[in-house]
Write a protein that holds these residues in place. Structure first.
Motif, PDB file in Angstrom:
ATOM      1  N   UNK A   1       0.835  -1.211   0.000  1.00 21.89           N
ATOM      2  CA  UNK A   1       0.000   0.000   0.000  1.00 21.89           C
ATOM      3  C   UNK A   1       0.867   1.256   0.000  1.00 21.89           C
ATOM      4  N   UNK A   2       1.995   1.229   0.711  1.00 22.57           N
ATOM      5  CA  UNK A   2       2.903   2.371   0.736  1.00 22.57           C
ATOM      6  C   UNK A   2       3.469   2.621  -0.662  1.00 22.57           C
ATOM      7  N   UNK A   3       3.845   1.561  -1.368  1.00 25.60           N
ATOM      8  CA  UNK A   3       4.365   1.702  -2.729  1.00 25.60           C
ATOM      9  C   UNK A   3       3.295   2.258  -3.660  1.00 25.60           C
ATOM     10  N   UNK A   4       2.078   1.740  -3.562  1.00 26.23           N
ATOM     11  CA  UNK A   4       0.987   2.211  -4.426  1.00 26.23           C
ATOM     12  C   UNK A   4       0.686   3.686  -4.184  1.00 26.23           C
TER      13      UNK A   4
ATOM     14  N   UNK B   1       1.053   9.386  -5.911  1.00 29.52           N
ATOM     15  CA  UNK B   1       1.515  10.752  -5.648  1.00 29.52           C
ATOM     16  C   UNK B   1       2.460  11.258  -6.725  1.00 29.52           C
ATOM     17  N   UNK B   2       3.381  10.401  -7.171  1.00 24.03           N
ATOM     18  CA  UNK B   2       4.319  10.797  -8.226  1.00 24.03           C
ATOM     19  C   UNK B   2       3.575  11.063  -9.529  1.00 24.03           C
ATOM     20  N   UNK B   3       2.641  10.184  -9.876  1.00 25.28           N
ATOM     21  CA  UNK B   3       1.865  10.399 -11.096  1.00 25.28           C
ATOM     22  C   UNK B   3       1.016  11.667 -10.998  1.00 25.28           C
ATOM     23  N   UNK B   4       0.519  11.992  -9.830  1.00 22.65           N
ATOM     24  CA  UNK B   4      -0.242  13.226  -9.648  1.00 22.65           C
ATOM     25  C   UNK B   4       0.608  14.457  -9.862  1.00 22.65           C
ATOM     26  N   UNK B   5       1.837  14.437  -9.354  1.00 21.41           N
ATOM     27  CA  UNK B   5       2.741  15.579  -9.539  1.00 21.41           C
ATOM     28  C   UNK B   5       3.110  15.723 -11.012  1.00 21.41           C
ATOM     29  N   UNK B   6       3.367  14.599 -11.684  1.00 23.32           N
ATOM     30  CA  UNK B   6       3.685  14.651 -13.118  1.00 23.32           C
ATOM     31  C   UNK B   6       2.492  15.199 -13.902  1.00 23.32           C
ATOM     32  N   UNK B   7       1.279  14.774 -13.577  1.00 24.03           N
ATOM     33  CA  UNK B   7       0.082  15.268 -14.261  1.00 24.03           C
ATOM     34  C   UNK B   7      -0.098  16.766 -14.035  1.00 24.03           C
ATOM     35  N   UNK B   8       0.156  17.220 -12.825  1.00 22.97           N
ATOM     36  CA  UNK B   8       0.042  18.655 -12.532  1.00 22.97           C
ATOM     37  C   UNK B   8       1.068  19.455 -13.321  1.00 22.97           C
ATOM     38  N   UNK B   9       2.293  18.947 -13.424  1.00 22.60           N
ATOM     39  CA  UNK B   9       3.331  19.643 -14.185  1.00 22.60           C
ATOM     40  C   UNK B   9       2.972  19.692 -15.671  1.00 22.60           C
ATOM     41  N   UNK B  10       2.465  18.588 -16.224  1.00 19.82           N
ATOM     42  CA  UNK B  10       2.070  18.577 -17.632  1.00 19.82           C
ATOM     43  C   UNK B  10       0.903  19.529 -17.892  1.00 19.82           C
ATOM     44  N   UNK B  11      -0.036  19.597 -16.969  1.00 19.76           N
ATOM     45  CA  UNK B  11      -1.163  20.525 -17.131  1.00 19.76           C
ATOM     46  C   UNK B  11      -0.687  21.977 -17.098  1.00 19.76           C
ATOM     47  N   UNK B  12       0.248  22.281 -16.201  1.00 17.32           N
ATOM     48  CA  UNK B  12       0.771  23.649 -16.129  1.00 17.32           C
ATOM     49  C   UNK B  12       1.537  24.015 -17.395  1.00 17.32           C
TER      50      UNK B  12
END
Length: 110
Positions: A60-63, A68-79
């Motif tokens: 669960x910690x890995x998931x 979280x990493x994918x969320x940060x990448x998505x936010x950066x791509x959206x910006x």
């Protein structure tokens, strides 16, 4: 509830022991006492409760870390995408003359 031997069989047994103080300091004493009770008893691994919980929660910690990493990448791509669209819109807007700006200013102050 009846479970047939083939379905409910477990080849291992868990033994939970509460000790005073730090659990890692008592591992050798617990192993010695278990072997003193029955020398043919296979004692394979002894873990503290924090190690056991850590192993149980590792997936669960890995998931959650990956999400979280994918969320940060998505936010950066959206910006980056929003910046690109705004830069394109500003670079390709038609130039306005002084007369147009004056009419826009009059309309905005009314």
């Amino acid at each position: 509830m009846f479970l047939p031997c083939q379905r409910g069989y477990q080849a291992y047994t868990n033994l939970v022991i509460r000790v005073k103080g730090h659990g890692a300091d008592s591992i050798s004493a617990v192993r010695g006492e278990l072997l003193a009770l029955d020398s043919s008893l296979p004692v394979s691994e002894i873990k503290t409760m924090s190690e056991q919980i850590g192993n149980a929660l590792a997936a669960m910690r890995l998931a959650s870390t990956l999400v979280g990493i994918f969320g940060v990448v998505a936010l950066a791509l959206a910006a980056i995408g929003l910046y690109g669209v705004m830069a394109y819109a500003v670079a390709h807007r038609p130039a306005r003359s002084a007369l147009e700006w004056r009419s826009v200013r009059r309309w905005a102050t009314c």
